[in-house]
Design a protein around this motif. Structure first.
Motif, PDB file in Angstrom:
ATOM      1  N   ALA A 206       0.843  -1.199   0.000  1.00  0.00           N
ATOM      2  CA  ALA A 206       0.000   0.000   0.000  1.00  0.00           C
ATOM      3  C   ALA A 206       0.877   1.248   0.000  1.00  0.00           C
ATOM      4  CB  ALA A 206      -0.921   0.012   1.217  1.00  0.00           C
ATOM      5  N   PHE A 207       0.690   2.078  -1.020  1.00  0.00           N
ATOM      6  CA  PHE A 207       1.391   3.350  -1.114  1.00  0.00           C
ATOM      7  C   PHE A 207       0.341   4.429  -1.373  1.00  0.00           C
ATOM      8  CE2 PHE A 207       3.978  -0.024  -2.963  1.00  0.00           C
ATOM      9  CZ  PHE A 207       5.143   0.044  -2.203  1.00  0.00           C
ATOM     10  N   GLY A 208       0.412   5.532  -0.649  1.00  0.00           N
ATOM     11  CA  GLY A 208      -0.599   6.560  -0.853  1.00  0.00           C
ATOM     12  C   GLY A 208      -0.174   7.931  -0.381  1.00  0.00           C
ATOM     13  N   ALA A 209      -0.857   8.934  -0.897  1.00  0.00           N
ATOM     14  CA  ALA A 209      -0.654  10.322  -0.475  1.00  0.00           C
ATOM     15  C   ALA A 209      -1.967  11.068  -0.651  1.00  0.00           C
ATOM     16  CB  ALA A 209       0.454  10.986  -1.283  1.00  0.00           C
ATOM     17  N   LYS A 210      -2.246  11.998   0.255  1.00  0.00           N
ATOM     18  CA  LYS A 210      -3.455  12.804   0.128  1.00  0.00           C
ATOM     19  C   LYS A 210      -3.228  14.179   0.746  1.00  0.00           C
ATOM     20  CE  LYS A 210      -5.640  10.804   4.263  1.00  0.00           C
ATOM     21  NZ  LYS A 210      -6.846  10.081   4.759  1.00  0.00           N
ATOM     22  N   THR A 211      -4.030  15.132   0.302  1.00  0.00           N
ATOM     23  CA  THR A 211      -3.931  16.492   0.815  1.00  0.00           C
ATOM     24  C   THR A 211      -5.319  17.103   0.913  1.00  0.00           C
ATOM     25  OG1 THR A 211      -2.887  18.662   0.479  1.00  0.00           O
ATOM     26  CG2 THR A 211      -3.633  17.485  -1.476  1.00  0.00           C
ATOM     27  N   GLU A 212      -5.463  18.050   1.827  1.00  0.00           N
ATOM     28  CA  GLU A 212      -6.739  18.742   2.050  1.00  0.00           C
ATOM     29  C   GLU A 212      -6.432  20.193   2.404  1.00  0.00           C
ATOM     30  OE1 GLU A 212     -10.800  17.314   4.158  1.00  0.00           O
ATOM     31  OE2 GLU A 212      -9.099  17.522   5.510  1.00  0.00           O
ATOM     32  N   TYR A 213      -7.193  21.102   1.817  1.00  0.00           N
ATOM     33  CA  TYR A 213      -6.909  22.531   1.970  1.00  0.00           C
ATOM     34  C   TYR A 213      -8.216  23.269   2.195  1.00  0.00           C
ATOM     35  CZ  TYR A 213      -5.116  27.200   0.692  1.00  0.00           C
ATOM     36  OH  TYR A 213      -4.771  28.531   0.693  1.00  0.00           O
ATOM     37  N   ARG A 225      -4.453  23.196   6.348  1.00  0.00           N
ATOM     38  CA  ARG A 225      -3.846  22.426   5.266  1.00  0.00           C
ATOM     39  C   ARG A 225      -3.305  21.131   5.861  1.00  0.00           C
ATOM     40  NH1 ARG A 225       0.066  25.653   3.774  1.00  0.00           N
ATOM     41  NH2 ARG A 225       1.636  24.586   5.045  1.00  0.00           N
ATOM     42  N   THR A 226      -3.659  20.016   5.274  1.00  0.00           N
ATOM     43  CA  THR A 226      -3.202  18.716   5.756  1.00  0.00           C
ATOM     44  C   THR A 226      -2.583  17.935   4.605  1.00  0.00           C
ATOM     45  OG1 THR A 226      -4.973  18.640   7.399  1.00  0.00           O
ATOM     46  CG2 THR A 226      -3.882  16.573   6.899  1.00  0.00           C
ATOM     47  N   GLU A 227      -1.412  17.356   4.859  1.00  0.00           N
ATOM     48  CA  GLU A 227      -0.742  16.505   3.878  1.00  0.00           C
ATOM     49  C   GLU A 227      -0.355  15.215   4.573  1.00  0.00           C
ATOM     50  OE1 GLU A 227       2.141  19.362   3.690  1.00  0.00           O
ATOM     51  OE2 GLU A 227       1.328  20.503   1.996  1.00  0.00           O
ATOM     52  N   ALA A 228      -0.555  14.091   3.902  1.00  0.00           N
ATOM     53  CA  ALA A 228      -0.255  12.801   4.528  1.00  0.00           C
ATOM     54  C   ALA A 228       0.257  11.823   3.478  1.00  0.00           C
ATOM     55  CB  ALA A 228      -1.496  12.224   5.203  1.00  0.00           C
ATOM     56  N   VAL A 229       1.189  10.979   3.892  1.00  0.00           N
ATOM     57  CA  VAL A 229       1.676   9.884   3.062  1.00  0.00           C
ATOM     58  C   VAL A 229       1.628   8.614   3.890  1.00  0.00           C
ATOM     59  CG1 VAL A 229       3.155  11.337   1.625  1.00  0.00           C
ATOM     60  CG2 VAL A 229       4.071  10.315   3.707  1.00  0.00           C
ATOM     61  N   ASN A 230       1.453   7.486   3.223  1.00  0.00           N
ATOM     62  CA  ASN A 230       1.419   6.227   3.952  1.00  0.00           C
ATOM     63  C   ASN A 230       2.085   5.111   3.147  1.00  0.00           C
ATOM     64  OD1 ASN A 230      -1.339   6.250   2.382  1.00  0.00           O
ATOM     65  ND2 ASN A 230      -0.944   4.088   2.877  1.00  0.00           N
ATOM     66  N   THR A 246       1.842  12.534   8.792  1.00  0.00           N
ATOM     67  CA  THR A 246       0.865  13.598   8.528  1.00  0.00           C
ATOM     68  C   THR A 246       1.427  14.943   8.965  1.00  0.00           C
ATOM     69  OG1 THR A 246      -0.952  12.058   8.883  1.00  0.00           O
ATOM     70  CG2 THR A 246      -1.490  14.389   8.922  1.00  0.00           C
ATOM     71  N   ASN A 247       1.266  15.936   8.119  1.00  0.00           N
ATOM     72  CA  ASN A 247       1.650  17.302   8.448  1.00  0.00           C
ATOM     73  C   ASN A 247       0.422  18.190   8.370  1.00  0.00           C
ATOM     74  OD1 ASN A 247       3.446  19.578   8.900  1.00  0.00           O
ATOM     75  ND2 ASN A 247       3.147  20.068   6.746  1.00  0.00           N
ATOM     76  N   THR A 248       0.066  18.858   9.472  1.00  0.00           N
ATOM     77  CA  THR A 248      -1.141  19.685   9.528  1.00  0.00           C
ATOM     78  C   THR A 248      -0.777  21.112   9.919  1.00  0.00           C
ATOM     79  OG1 THR A 248      -2.474  17.788  10.172  1.00  0.00           O
ATOM     80  CG2 THR A 248      -3.412  19.960  10.583  1.00  0.00           C
ATOM     81  N   PHE A 249      -1.344  22.070   9.193  1.00  0.00           N
ATOM     82  CA  PHE A 249      -1.191  23.485   9.504  1.00  0.00           C
ATOM     83  C   PHE A 249      -2.562  24.100   9.736  1.00  0.00           C
ATOM     84  CE2 PHE A 249      -1.503  27.858   8.012  1.00  0.00           C
ATOM     85  CZ  PHE A 249      -0.529  28.477   8.778  1.00  0.00           C
TER      86      PHE A 249
END
Length: 250
Positions: A206-213, A225-230, A246-249
């Motif tokens: 499983a490889f993934g990345a997502k972002t939300e703004y 702003r949230t960025e995540a990889v797994n 996960t990186n959240t601002f």
């Protein structure tokens, strides 16, 4: 932000899926039955009576609710009306419309919401979801819409999705629920889950990345702003090992 408490009353739970709207995003629910007969603090408000009709006729899902509540303290008596019509298409597609109305015994104290939603599935893996809503509230003219568009390819191993969601400043569904309003949200996601057919232990990687703004509807400045990889491994016995960053601002 507002907290979503689930409905527990049998009358509203029966055939509740008939009144579901959009793609199921819990940030906005245009009709939320807990608004009827309960205050914002969860205190019961006496219900005089009401009726519900819901079911299917051919390819159509139909639902209608009419309820009347008594006066309780500073809260006046209210009439609630909700109508839902959905036309099912193909296997997992539909077009629908929803109308809600609240009208109290106080002159000028009323609120209504109306809109349409759609879902289309193509080639078993391509999904398109969209809705548009508008509210009508005295003293809240203009900037009274909520709209959403999402597109996704959900394959057996590859998923790519993106979305846009806007709730304008004066959008006010008084028979519904908004967790976080007055903003524009953008989101994207990609994941790849290759299946290891030759392995008797590992089912897939499983490889993934997502972002939300989130952008403020009034200020037009960034709110969150949230960025995540797994990275992960799923085993044949349904256990898994995952690493998520996960990186959240805010």
């Amino acid at each position: 932000f507002n907290i979503l408490f689930p409905e527990r009353r049998d009358f509203f739970l029966e055939n509740a899926e008939t009144f579901a709207f959009g793609s199921g995003n819990n940030n906005l629910i245009p009709f939320f039955s807990r608004r009827i007969g309960l205050s914002s603090a969860g205190t019961p408000i006496p219900i005089v009576g009401g009726a519900r009709i819901s079911g299917q006729i051919g390819h159509y899902d139909l639902g209608f609710i009419e309820m009347k509540t008594e006066r309780a303290g500073a809260t006046p008596a209210n009439n609630y009306a909700v109508g839902r019509l959905k036309r099912n298409l193909f296997r997992n597609s539909w077009l629908g419309t929803l109308v809600t109305n609240r009208n109290s015994t106080v002159n000028g104290d009323n609120n209504s919401v109306y809109g349409a939603d759609a879902r289309f599935q193509f080639f078993d893996h391509l999904w398109l979801d969209s809705h548009i809503l508008r509210s009508k509230t005295p003293l809240l003219p203009g900037k009274d819409q909520a709209r959403q568009f999402e597109a996704a390819w959900r394959g057996n191993e590859l998923t790519v999705a993106t979305g846009y969601n806007e709730i304008q400043t004066n959008f006010n569904p008084e028979a519904g629920f908004i967790r976080r309003g007055n903003n524009t949200r953008y989101n994207g996601e990609v994941s790849w889950n290759p299946v290891l057919k030759s392995s008797h232990v590992v089912r897939n990687l499983a490889f993934g990345a997502k972002t939300e703004y989130f952008e403020g509807g009034t200020t037009r400045k960034i709110e969150t702003r949230t960025e995540a990889v797994n990275l992960g491994i799923d085993l044949q016995n349904n256990s898994s090992v995952d690493f998520v960053m996960t990186n959240t601002f805010d």
